[in-house]
Design a protein around this motif. Structure first.
Motif, PDB file in Angstrom:
ATOM      1  N   LYS A   1      -3.954   0.713 -14.848  1.00 48.54           N
ATOM      2  CA  LYS A   1      -4.179   0.954 -13.422  1.00 48.54           C
ATOM      3  C   LYS A   1      -4.252  -0.347 -12.629  1.00 48.54           C
ATOM      4  O   LYS A   1      -4.195  -0.337 -11.395  1.00 48.54           O
ATOM      5  CB  LYS A   1      -5.442   1.771 -13.207  1.00 48.54           C
ATOM      6  CG  LYS A   1      -6.730   1.069 -13.612  1.00 48.54           C
ATOM      7  CD  LYS A   1      -7.937   1.982 -13.439  1.00 48.54           C
ATOM      8  CE  LYS A   1      -9.227   1.283 -13.860  1.00 48.54           C
ATOM      9  NZ  LYS A   1     -10.402   2.186 -13.705  1.00 48.54           N
ATOM     10  N   GLU A   2      -4.370  -1.487 -13.313  1.00 50.86           N
ATOM     11  CA  GLU A   2      -4.402  -2.784 -12.638  1.00 50.86           C
ATOM     12  C   GLU A   2      -3.004  -3.337 -12.365  1.00 50.86           C
ATOM     13  O   GLU A   2      -2.847  -4.358 -11.695  1.00 50.86           O
ATOM     14  CB  GLU A   2      -5.172  -3.789 -13.503  1.00 50.86           C
ATOM     15  CG  GLU A   2      -6.628  -3.384 -13.758  1.00 50.86           C
ATOM     16  CD  GLU A   2      -7.319  -4.287 -14.758  1.00 50.86           C
ATOM     17  OE1 GLU A   2      -6.606  -5.136 -15.374  1.00 50.86           O
ATOM     18  OE2 GLU A   2      -8.530  -4.163 -14.950  1.00 50.86           O
ATOM     19  N   GLY A   3      -1.980  -2.674 -12.894  1.00 50.55           N
ATOM     20  CA  GLY A   3      -0.618  -3.193 -12.822  1.00 50.55           C
ATOM     21  C   GLY A   3      -0.099  -3.387 -11.413  1.00 50.55           C
ATOM     22  O   GLY A   3       0.552  -4.400 -11.121  1.00 50.55           O
ATOM     23  N   ARG A   4      -0.359  -2.433 -10.520  1.00 51.61           N
ATOM     24  CA  ARG A   4       0.157  -2.559  -9.154  1.00 51.61           C
ATOM     25  C   ARG A   4      -0.459  -3.770  -8.454  1.00 51.61           C
ATOM     26  O   ARG A   4       0.234  -4.513  -7.752  1.00 51.61           O
ATOM     27  CB  ARG A   4      -0.124  -1.287  -8.348  1.00 51.61           C
ATOM     28  CG  ARG A   4       0.404  -1.343  -6.908  1.00 51.61           C
ATOM     29  CD  ARG A   4       0.445   0.049  -6.293  1.00 51.61           C
ATOM     30  NE  ARG A   4      -0.880   0.613  -6.139  1.00 51.61           N
ATOM     31  CZ  ARG A   4      -1.591   0.592  -4.994  1.00 51.61           C
ATOM     32  NH1 ARG A   4      -1.073   0.031  -3.913  1.00 51.61           N
ATOM     33  NH2 ARG A   4      -2.778   1.126  -4.922  1.00 51.61           N
TER      34      ARG A   4
ATOM     35  N   PHE B   1       0.807  -1.222   0.000  1.00 49.53           N
ATOM     36  CA  PHE B   1       0.000   0.000   0.000  1.00 49.53           C
ATOM     37  C   PHE B   1       0.841   1.274   0.000  1.00 49.53           C
ATOM     38  O   PHE B   1       0.415   2.294  -0.536  1.00 49.53           O
ATOM     39  CB  PHE B   1      -0.938   0.008   1.210  1.00 49.53           C
ATOM     40  CG  PHE B   1      -2.068  -0.978   1.094  1.00 49.53           C
ATOM     41  CD1 PHE B   1      -3.147  -0.725   0.257  1.00 49.53           C
ATOM     42  CD2 PHE B   1      -2.041  -2.173   1.795  1.00 49.53           C
ATOM     43  CE1 PHE B   1      -4.185  -1.634   0.143  1.00 49.53           C
ATOM     44  CE2 PHE B   1      -3.073  -3.090   1.685  1.00 49.53           C
ATOM     45  CZ  PHE B   1      -4.161  -2.822   0.852  1.00 49.53           C
ATOM     46  N   VAL B   2       2.018   1.234   0.598  1.00 53.57           N
ATOM     47  CA  VAL B   2       2.837   2.449   0.711  1.00 53.57           C
ATOM     48  C   VAL B   2       3.889   2.509  -0.398  1.00 53.57           C
ATOM     49  O   VAL B   2       3.826   3.364  -1.281  1.00 53.57           O
ATOM     50  CB  VAL B   2       3.513   2.538   2.098  1.00 53.57           C
ATOM     51  CG1 VAL B   2       4.380   3.797   2.184  1.00 53.57           C
ATOM     52  CG2 VAL B   2       2.461   2.553   3.204  1.00 53.57           C
ATOM     53  N   TYR B   3       4.842   1.575  -0.370  1.00 58.99           N
ATOM     54  CA  TYR B   3       5.916   1.642  -1.354  1.00 58.99           C
ATOM     55  C   TYR B   3       5.416   1.292  -2.751  1.00 58.99           C
ATOM     56  O   TYR B   3       5.898   1.853  -3.747  1.00 58.99           O
ATOM     57  CB  TYR B   3       7.054   0.703  -0.958  1.00 58.99           C
ATOM     58  CG  TYR B   3       8.350   1.021  -1.665  1.00 58.99           C
ATOM     59  CD1 TYR B   3       9.057   2.184  -1.353  1.00 58.99           C
ATOM     60  CD2 TYR B   3       8.870   0.182  -2.644  1.00 58.99           C
ATOM     61  CE1 TYR B   3      10.250   2.493  -2.003  1.00 58.99           C
ATOM     62  CE2 TYR B   3      10.061   0.481  -3.288  1.00 58.99           C
ATOM     63  CZ  TYR B   3      10.738   1.638  -2.968  1.00 58.99           C
ATOM     64  OH  TYR B   3      11.916   1.944  -3.610  1.00 58.99           O
ATOM     65  N   GLY B   4       4.435   0.387  -2.834  1.00 59.52           N
ATOM     66  CA  GLY B   4       3.864   0.052  -4.133  1.00 59.52           C
ATOM     67  C   GLY B   4       3.243   1.260  -4.794  1.00 59.52           C
ATOM     68  O   GLY B   4       3.339   1.446  -6.015  1.00 59.52           O
ATOM     69  N   LYS B   5       2.596   2.112  -3.997  1.00 59.40           N
ATOM     70  CA  LYS B   5       1.999   3.340  -4.533  1.00 59.40           C
ATOM     71  C   LYS B   5       3.073   4.315  -4.998  1.00 59.40           C
ATOM     72  O   LYS B   5       2.911   4.999  -6.023  1.00 59.40           O
ATOM     73  CB  LYS B   5       1.133   3.994  -3.442  1.00 59.40           C
ATOM     74  CG  LYS B   5       0.229   5.102  -3.957  1.00 59.40           C
ATOM     75  CD  LYS B   5      -0.850   4.555  -4.878  1.00 59.40           C
ATOM     76  CE  LYS B   5      -1.811   5.643  -5.319  1.00 59.40           C
ATOM     77  NZ  LYS B   5      -2.836   5.131  -6.252  1.00 59.40           N
TER      78      LYS B   5
END
Length: 506
Positions: free
Chosen positions: A288-291, A16-20
């Motif tokens: 937008k589905e990549g993460r 949620f944090v670094y992935g964003k």
């Protein structure tokens, strides 16, 4: 227990944090048409829902690596958990995300094409050879491990038959070799079919069933630790403090650097994922589905790796018994013993089946990726079945021949090729970011780290140059510094005008 929960929480927070942060650095474009639509061929380029793709991606990338690797890594002690957590968040998931997203941006391109585009033609040729070698090794080694586990299950079921445990056990032991041949042949047959048919016909349909087994295996083993009242970190025989996470507890005192980072590949970072992510990039409906698909699936694999690392650190009475079990039957013996021991015969067999499907679902897509890699290199259209056969049949013939080589030798080469591929993909992503004047350090730093790991291992390992440890460490450090300087000398950022023109095209 609290250390395990803390590590899992870090992985989830990392998504949620670094992935964003990684997503913002890349800069997605939800309005951009993906190859799943622009290049739809009904075979490899097919739009699929993000939930199905996430599951397929997880099953594709999670072979025996996030199980066998963490079990072997547990010999070093809880430091293995640190590498799984931080390696996954800052290296492995970043690696997978950029591989998948750059593939989407380049028409579903494979890693050799991406390396050639952003690092230059020599890198493309190198990656063509390395990626094909890795895929062949993956396909072969991911036949042996599930066949061995299925043979164990078959022997166990025969041994509990109604003819008498002693007689049937003797009969099953005598036929063990035949069972192994049978399961090996059956898995190879499945690989051939799954490699040739459209991706949504087999992989897209049966993977949800495999996913259910995977979930049972993952959480069943964790439940088994709780239900049996097995103390966490029991093999270490002591309460774990922060200092223990930085202590080498390997029975043979094998050096943590760089062996731990080669031993635990899948679950932390794995170059094999660079060969698999483009397969799902060709089916992704929106950027937008990549993460969720690429970064998220790697986090899921990290959780699996943590659970099996805890099994390795907890199931046996002490570290020497874990080491002895691995020597007697490779990590597959640890898998079988712990599953049956904690969940009983029926539950244990289901858990082992969950382990079995991981290498099988990675092996089939390894051969599929190898087929596509060869087809891309020669510009060979793959919509016709006969044309797919002209590549697939020789590929499987070579794979069968390679399978006759000693497994331990294959595994050593697989480990090095796997992490070297990851290193090259990270440099490719770093070059993309640097060329486009983006914050490249999120890829450059892990690329430098993996360069040092791979070169030090190659310099020291028997399969490499066999140098003494201190010399190998110096060689790795010097090579990494040279690679760092070469990166900034050879890779040139684009001008402001060039970037503006690219943005208009996107």
């Amino acid at each position: 227990m609290q250390w395990f929960i803390f590590c899992v929480s870090l992985l989830i927070a990392g998504y949620f944090v670094y992935g964003k942060i990684v997503e913002k650095v890349f800069v997605i474009n939800p309005q951009r048409e993906t190859p799943a639509y622009s290049m739809n061929d009904g075979v490899d380029y097919i739009p699929m829902s993000k939930k199905k793709i996430w599951l397929i991606q997880l099953l594709n990338i999670a072979g025996t690596g996030p199980i066998f690797g963490p079990i072997l890594g547990a010999l070093y002690g809880p430091v293995a958990m640190l590498w799984i957590v931080f390696g996954c968040i800052f290296a492995g998931a970043v690696h997978d995300y950029f591989c998948g997203m750059l593939s989407i941006r380049n028409g579903g391109a494979s890693i050799p094409f991406l390396a050639g585009k952003y690092l230059g033609r020599p890198a493309k040729h190198f990656m063509n050879v390395l990626a094909l070698l890795l895929l062949l090794l993956v396909g072969v080694v991911f036949v042996a491990s599930p066949a061995s586990l299925l043979t164990n299950i078959s022997t166990e079921l025969l041994g509990s038959g109604s003819l008498g445990a002693g007689a049937v056990s003797e009969e099953s032991t005598a036929s063990g070799g035949n069972l192994l041949i049978f399961w090996t042949a059956l898995i190879f047959l499945y690989y051939i079919v799954a490699t040739l048919v459209p991706i949504d016909k087999i992989i897209g349909r049966i993977y949800p069933v495999f996913g259910a087994l995977l979930l049972f295996m993952t959480f069943g083993m964790l439940f088994g630790l709780f239900f049996q009242g097995i103390p966490f970190f029991r093999t270490l025989g002591t309460d774990i403090g922060i200092a223990d996470f930085f202590t080498n507890m390997h029975p043979t005192e094998a050096p943590i650097w760089p062996l731990l980072f080669i031993t635990i590949a899948c679950g932390a970072i794995s170059g094999f994922h660079a060969t698999q992510s483009p397969l799902m990039a060709r089916c992704t409906e929106n950027e937008k589905e990549g993460r969720f698909i690429f970064y998220g699936a790697m986090i899921g694999e990290g959780v699996i790796a943590l659970i099996w690392c805890m099994v390795g650190l907890s199931f046996y009475q002490d570290q020497s018994l874990l080491s002895e079990a691995i020597k007697l039957g490779t990590p597959s013996k640890v898998v079988y013993d712990s599953a049956i021991g904690m969940l009983g015969l029926f539950g244990g067999i289901l858990a082992v089946l969950g382990v079995v499907i991981l290498p099988i679902t990675s092996g089939d897509t390894a051969f599929r990726a190898a087929r596509l890699l060869i087809a891309d290199f020669f510009g060979y259209d793959q919509r016709n079945l006969a044309k797919r056969l002209t590549i697939a049949l020789p590929l499987f013939a070579i794979g069968f021949w390679v399978s006759t080589v000693d497994f331990s030798v294959l595994w050593r080469y697989f480990g090095w090729a796997n992490q070297t591929t990851a290193m090259m993909m990270l440099w490719t992503a770093a070059a993309y970011l640097y060329r486009n004047n983006k914050f490249h350090w999120i890829c450059t730093l892990p690329a430098l780290f993996m360069t040092s790991v791979c070169t030090t291992f190659l310099a020291h390992a028997p399969i490499g140059f066999g140098l003494d440890y201190q010399t190998a460490v110096m060689v790795g450090l010097i090579f990494t510094l040279c690679a760092h300087m070469a990166f900034f000398i050879l890779i040139k950022p684009k001008t402001l005008e060039q970037n503006q023109n690219i943005k208009k095209l996107e």
